[in-house]
Design an enzyme around this catalytic site. Structure first.
Site, short mmCIF file in Angstrom:
data_model
loop_
_atom_site.label_atom_id
_atom_site.label_comp_id
_atom_site.label_asym_id
_atom_site.label_seq_id
_atom_site.Cartn_x
_atom_site.Cartn_y
_atom_site.Cartn_z
N ASP A 56 0.85 6.44 -4.31
CA ASP A 56 1.72 5.92 -4.15
C ASP A 56 1.89 5.23 -2.71
O ASP A 56 3.11 5.56 -2.25
CB ASP A 56 3.05 6.60 -4.57
CG ASP A 56 3.93 4.88 -5.95
OD1 ASP A 56 3.21 4.40 -5.88
OD2 ASP A 56 5.09 5.01 -4.87
N THR A 89 1.82 -0.71 -6.17
CA THR A 89 2.47 -0.82 -5.17
C THR A 89 1.24 -0.93 -3.26
O THR A 89 1.96 -2.01 -2.45
CB THR A 89 3.40 0.51 -4.86
OG1 THR A 89 3.00 1.21 -5.20
CG2 THR A 89 5.07 -0.56 -5.35
N THR A 90 0.91 -0.28 -3.56
CA THR A 90 -0.54 -0.29 -2.88
C THR A 90 -0.94 -1.53 -2.40
O THR A 90 -1.07 -1.57 -1.30
CB THR A 90 -1.85 1.43 -3.03
OG1 THR A 90 -0.65 2.27 -3.20
CG2 THR A 90 -2.24 1.00 -1.73
N ASP A 392 5.86 5.72 -13.16
CA ASP A 392 4.51 4.04 -12.84
C ASP A 392 4.42 3.47 -14.03
O ASP A 392 3.81 2.62 -14.40
CB ASP A 392 3.39 4.96 -11.34
CG ASP A 392 4.02 4.57 -10.77
OD1 ASP A 392 5.17 4.07 -10.28
OD2 ASP A 392 3.14 4.27 -9.66
#
Length: 524
Positions: A56, A89-90, A392
């Site tokens: 994550d 988020t990546t 998530d």
């Protein structure tokens, strides 16, 4: 002389920009290998020796020691995406890295940073328009589509093999706490994730009520472990004899005095327990106390005699959730212990889970709109990662409640934006055309990285994707499982529109902020 000074000034600002861009790109490269369903995991070891295994982006960057101020901006960017959308988020950091590389190429051509910044703003506005046009509207009653979106999010996690179990948990949890017709946001504090070591992730479950990892308290094996038609009281005072202040002490020299002290203590506790019973309470939750014992053997003995179940060590931050779920009010003193302050539930029972026990509270009032999720795992690392993955997935469903539209995944939206922005750039003149073309090219980093991480040939994959999209196949994307390009909607790889819009908007905002910096000033 003036010319020389101007040249030095320019050289200095260029050096600062180059340093900022290089540092930020370093951060993007660090998380790039974690993108997508076939992305690698990172093992993070803290100074205390604690180990975390995750892919994550937000978690990796949060725990990374970053010193450069521009690189810290990318860590903040990932945090902002986590708050806004909860997923992506990546990709937001990888996208920002690619846009910075594009900006660096434009700066090398002699284009001014302000011009690049303005053009990037135009490109983002156009990109959001393209995304909105290719989105599919969604109704919250369409459970199947919600499940597909949650599965897509979970498939890129360490616990991807459990996505068939965790996706329905995430979807059902959100649908229980929102009103599908009127809600436009989800308060994730209404969904409590309870982690219990032991068992496997497959044993995780959704509980319509409460779950306590604390065991039922009892003196010498006379515990009440099952209560039907429960009346629940939550107390913030102690059921033990009062103690003197730290500096004072009581010296008892006579055994008859000692006997009297014990008798008084017994009577004091018995009166407290009688008042609790009188109010109709049969399940007692006791807040954690640091001053003295919350309960002692004597009070537990009396409570067990009166068939009252006792659960102690309730944390302070759990109080609000418990009150909302069972409809009770916290009671700070014995004088306020009345029937109207009690909550209710159909059943409270202690159940065995493997070699340990948990307390489940079910049949709570229908208007509470809260749920608990019990997450199991064989070790601490697995439980922590399952918790993050479930969070998530919950965020993905929350995005769909906020903005009820879906788009294809698998790199399809990025290639489509790249294709349409290139056409848009060709219709413009001057510097804008150059900058928007570079912006469009930078978007290809997402499909390129997805293919690279899946062990495919990224150049041939991206080239084929471009061709397919030029022919009008808007939903053609990378099918990582089969290693080919297919219509990604048929493979059920979908994501919320909000995740993509948020990631491209936030990434370009950060890139524009970094471009505008021409000096770093240290303060004392």
């Amino acid at each position: 002389m003036a010319k020389e000074a101007k040249f030095q000034e320019n050289e200095k600002s260029n050096d600062v920009r180059t340093s900022n861009i290089t540092a930020a790109k370093g951060i993007a490269d660090a998380v790039r290998t974690s993108l997508g369903p076939r992305g690698m995991d990172k093992m993070i070891q803290s100074a205390t020796g604690e180990v975390t295994i995750t892919n994550d982006g937000a978690t990796i960057l949060k725990q990374m020691q970053v010193l450069h101020p521009a690189a810290k901006m990318l860590v903040e960017l990932s945090k902002a995406q986590d708050i806004e959308a909860g997923d992506g988020t990546t990709s937001v950091v990888v996208l920002a890295g690619a846009l910075l590389a594009a900006a660096q190429r434009l700066l090398a051509k002699g284009i001014h940073a302000s011009t690049i910044s303005t053009s990037f703003a135009k490109a983002v506005a156009k990109a959001v328009e393209i995304l909105t046009n290719m989105s599919i509207p969604l109704e919250l009653t369409d459970r199947e589509q919600l499940l597909k979106a949650a599965s897509t999010s979970l498939n890129s996690k360490v616990v991807s093999q459990n996505s068939a179990l965790l996706s329905p948990i995430a979807v059902d949890a959100v649908l229980r706490v929102v009103d599908p017709a009127h809600s436009h946001n989800v308060d994730l504090r209404d969904i409590k994730i309870v982690k219990k070591l032991g068992g496997t992730v497959d044993e995780s479950e959704l509980i319509d009520g409460l779950a306590f990892t604390q065991r039922v308290q009892a003196a010498s094996g006379e515990a009440v472990t099952r209560v039907e038609k429960a009346k629940i009281g939550l107390i913030q005072f102690c059921l033990s004899a009062p103690k003197t202040d730290l500096e004072n002490q009581v010296i008892v020299s006579d055994y008859s005095q000692m006997d009297r002290v014990l008798r008084e203590e017994r009577q004091y506790i018995l009166n407290m327990v009688k008042q609790i019973k009188k109010a109709g309470c049969n399940v007692l939750l006791v807040q954690k106390s640091i001053l003295r014992d919350a309960v002692n053997d004597l009070s537990l003995h009396f409570l067990a005699k009166m068939k009252i179940m006792v659960i102690t060590e309730i944390e302070r931050d759990e109080i609000e959730f418990i009150c909302k779920t069972v409809g009770c009010k916290p009671i700070a003193s014995l004088d306020h212990f009345t029937a109207e302050r009690l909550g209710s539930a159909e059943l409270v029972e202690e159940v065995s889970t493997g070699d340990s026990k948990i307390v489940k509270v079910t049949g709570v009032p229908a208007n509470s709109r809260t749920v608990s999720v019990l997450v199991r795992g064989s070790n601490k690392l697995v439980i922590e990662e399952a918790d993050r993955s479930l969070h998530d997935a919950l965020c993905v469903i929350r995005c769909l409640v906020k903005k009820r539209a879906l788009i294809a995944g698998g790199g399809a939206p990025e290639i489509q934006m790249s294709h349409e922005l290139t056409e848009y750039a060709n219709s413009l003149e001057g510097m804008d055309s150059y900058c928007i073309r570079e912006f469009a090219q930078a978007l290809e980093v997402i499909p390129f990285t997805l293919a690279e991480n899946a062990g495919l040939n990224p150049i041939s994959v991206v080239t084929e994707l471009r061709t397919r999209h030029a022919q009008g196949e808007k939903t053609a994307g990378i099918n990582v499982r089969k290693g080919t390009i297919t219509n990604i909607l048929e493979e059920n790889v979908i994501q919320p529109l909000l995740v993509s819009i948020s990631s491209i908007t936030l990434a370009s905002e950060t890139v524009r902020a970094i471009l505008k910096i021409d000096d770093i000033v240290a303060t004392r």
